[in-house]
Write a protein that holds these residues in place. Structure first.
Motif, mmCIF file in Angstrom:
data_model
loop_
_atom_site.group_PDB
_atom_site.id
_atom_site.type_symbol
_atom_site.label_atom_id
_atom_site.label_comp_id
_atom_site.label_asym_id
_atom_site.label_seq_id
_atom_site.Cartn_x
_atom_site.Cartn_y
_atom_site.Cartn_z
ATOM 1 N N ALA A 184 113.320 140.756 74.238
ATOM 2 C CA ALA A 184 113.781 139.775 75.215
ATOM 3 C C ALA A 184 114.572 140.452 76.334
ATOM 4 O O ALA A 184 114.364 140.174 77.521
ATOM 5 C CB ALA A 184 114.619 138.701 74.530
ATOM 6 N N GLN A 187 112.261 142.341 78.685
ATOM 7 C CA GLN A 187 111.582 141.483 79.674
ATOM 8 C C GLN A 187 112.553 141.010 80.754
ATOM 9 O O GLN A 187 112.219 140.967 81.936
ATOM 10 C CB GLN A 187 110.936 140.270 78.988
ATOM 11 N N TYR A 190 113.176 143.991 82.982
ATOM 12 C CA TYR A 190 111.961 144.358 83.719
ATOM 13 C C TYR A 190 111.777 143.442 84.932
ATOM 14 O O TYR A 190 111.560 143.895 86.054
ATOM 15 C CB TYR A 190 110.730 144.268 82.811
ATOM 16 N N HIS A 191 111.885 142.133 84.685
ATOM 17 C CA HIS A 191 111.628 141.217 85.795
ATOM 18 C C HIS A 191 112.750 141.211 86.814
ATOM 19 O O HIS A 191 112.512 140.967 87.994
ATOM 20 C CB HIS A 191 111.271 139.825 85.280
ATOM 21 N N ARG A 194 111.795 144.175 88.873
ATOM 22 C CA ARG A 194 110.664 143.839 89.750
ATOM 23 C C ARG A 194 111.167 143.025 90.942
ATOM 24 O O ARG A 194 110.811 143.284 92.086
ATOM 25 C CB ARG A 194 109.614 143.040 88.966
ATOM 26 N N LEU A 242 110.656 134.281 84.602
ATOM 27 C CA LEU A 242 110.378 135.033 83.379
ATOM 28 C C LEU A 242 111.650 135.721 82.881
ATOM 29 O O LEU A 242 111.871 135.836 81.673
ATOM 30 C CB LEU A 242 109.260 136.048 83.614
ATOM 31 N N ALA A 246 113.465 134.818 79.264
ATOM 32 C CA ALA A 246 113.858 135.874 78.328
ATOM 33 C C ALA A 246 115.344 135.758 77.986
ATOM 34 O O ALA A 246 115.745 135.913 76.827
ATOM 35 C CB ALA A 246 113.568 137.247 78.921
#
Lengths: 290, 203
Positions: A184, A187, A190-191, A194, A242, A246
């Motif tokens: 979790a 993610q 990561y987002h 991004r 997202l 998470a």
């Protein structure tokens, strides 16, 4: 790093503001203690968030009362301390160093001189940080090398460029031992990574064009970036959602309202400021208000 | 099993309404719609199961007067919100490779899925699956492009259209009721309508 990750302070109550501040101060002290006073200058909001989500999972942080070297006359403030704060400080130092190296490489011998001098100042700090967080450093090297390759090729693959950067942040999740929590957090980071990459690319668009530098959005939209504002907004919002879905799966305890404030109010606000071209103004106003 | 009151985040003295409200809010948060195709769907499903069990245990112990909530056999369908199998058991279409690739994606084996699709002739399903792989990686731009091609090639396929429409909306998300200045649906609409009138009036 970039300073995009910040809360909507007007929507936090006093207690939550103090808690946020205690992490910000704690991170600053951790940077100073581990890497010298100069390292404090590199403190960014983004890593305050990282420190919060790392510290929330581990529950071994402790509070202490320290005087702020920038405001020595002010009463000492509560600061969070602990191994997670140290980890966030080291990771911040590692990224700052690689960013400086990037700047050095971007410039020629003479124009790069100031960057090389600053980089030299942080050499010892970087070495210590990299020794303490070898995996993060390796991921940062690998990700930035991949980014450079994509830049040199002028790649229109926006996701891959963002992935190279986002992977670095996501790597910070490896420290979490429980598998579900690790996935979790991975993610979430990561987002966020991004999203930061997308915001930064939009923000740097004019600058990059002037200097003839690679810009992932320019490459992806073949020079028609502003016409694709809605598309970019949608995909950036998708990343935020997202990240939010998470975060809901993490046990954040008392940090929950702050994390939710950042993800659901703070970042959408920053996003519309960046896309409308109001970001620099908003950031500078906030810094003055602080 | 964890204390069901703790799971729902309410005190044991809370009245039935408060419990229902807490349950609804949590169920809204972890609803499968918010985690469609999300690599974390399994974690959300676990969470949902825990919440459903906790809610069932509390309502059962309150209704029957029995204090035991350790049974934990309550089916999740009972409470209304659950992870139905409808969207998970996706249509298994012809072509063993595609079926295998689908399974690999749902296992999270993205490289394996990609390998399976290599060298296969590209139809709508091929693009849909490539989109799903990209989506799982967090490559949302690539996912959207692939879903779009899938829809263009097979406009009648609901699954592809749904996936593409999710990307056009920027995904699904839970928005908590944050404290402070709240804006419910009606307020938003009313404000917009009023503003619209003002704008129109100025012309």
């Amino acid at each position: 790093m970039f300073g995009y990750i910040r809360p909507a302070l007007d929507r936090l109550n006093q207690e939550e503001k103090d808690a946020y501040q205690s992490v910000y101060c704690g991170l600053c002290h951790a940077l100073g203690r581990r890497h010298g006073w100069l390292a404090r200058m590199t403190l960014q909001y983004d890593f305050t968030f990282l420190a919060i989500v790392l510290a929330a999972g581990e529950r071994e942080d402790r509070l202490c009362c320290l005087r702020c070297p920038v405001h020595p006359l002010r009463k000492p403030r509560t600061c969070v301390a602990g191994s997670q704060m140290d980890a966030a400080a080291d990771q911040s130092m590692i990224l700052t160093w690689h960013k400086l190296s990037d700047d050095v490489d971007d410039h020629g011998f003479f124009t790069g001189l100031p960057f090389r001098m600053v980089r030299r100042l942080f050499q010892g700090a970087y070495r210590r940080a990299a020794a303490a967080e070898p995996e993060f450093d390796a991921q940062a090297r690998e990700g930035l090398a991949r980014l450079r390759e994509l830049e040199e090729a002028g790649s229109p693959q926006l996701d891959r460029a963002a992935d190279a950067f986002a992977g670095i942040l996501a790597c910070a999740a490896q420290a979490v031992s429980k598998e579900g929590d690790r996935r979790a957090l991975c993610q979430l980071l990561y987002h966020l990574g991004r999203w930061i990459y997308l915001m930064d690319a939009w923000d740097d668009l004019d600058d990059d064009r002037r200097k003839g530098r690679y810009n992932a959005l320019d490459a992806r939209f073949a020079g028609r970036v502003r016409d694709n504002r809605d598309y970019l907004e949608t995909t950036a919002t998708h990343s935020l959602r997202l990240a939010g879905s998470a975060a809901e799966l993490l046990k954040l305890g008392g940090w929950k309202p702050i994390v939710e404030n950042i993800l659901y109010i703070g970042l959408p606000r920053v996003q519309s400021a960046v896309l409308d071209g109001r970001w620099k103004e908003m950031r500078d106003n906030k810094e003055k208000a602080k | 099993m964890r204390d069901p009151y703790e799971v729902l985040g309410v005190s044991p003295d809370a009245d039935d309404n408060e419990i229902k409200k807490a349950y609804r809010e949590l169920a809204r948060k972890y609803h499968p719609d918010n985690y469609q195709n999300n690599p974390l769907a399994d974690l959300a499903e676990e969470k949902m199961k825990e919440i459903n069990e906790a809610y069932d245990a509390i309502t059962r112990s309150r209704a029957g007067g029995g204090s035991s909530y350790g049974g934990g056999t309550a089916s999740q369908g009972q409470s209304g919100y659950g992870y139905g199998s409808s969207y998970q058991q996706q249509r298994q279409s012809a072509g063993g490779v595609f079926a295998q690739a689908r399974q690999a994606v749902s296992r999270g084996d993205l490289e394996g899925a990609e390998r399976l699709l290599q060298g296969v002739s590209r139809n709508g399903e091929w693009y849909f699956l490539m989109g799903s792989i990209a989506y799982r990686r967090g490559w949302l731009d690539e996912a959207r492009q692939n879903y779009q091609i899938a829809v263009q090639m097979e406009p009648g396929n609901m699954e592809y259209r749904q996936a593409f429409s999710m990307m056009q909306q920027g995904g699904y998300g839970y928005q908590p009721n944050m404290t402070g200045a709240q804006c419910d649906g009606l307020d938003c609409c009313t404000t917009l309508m009023c503003m619209n009138c003002l704008c129109g009036g100025c012309r």
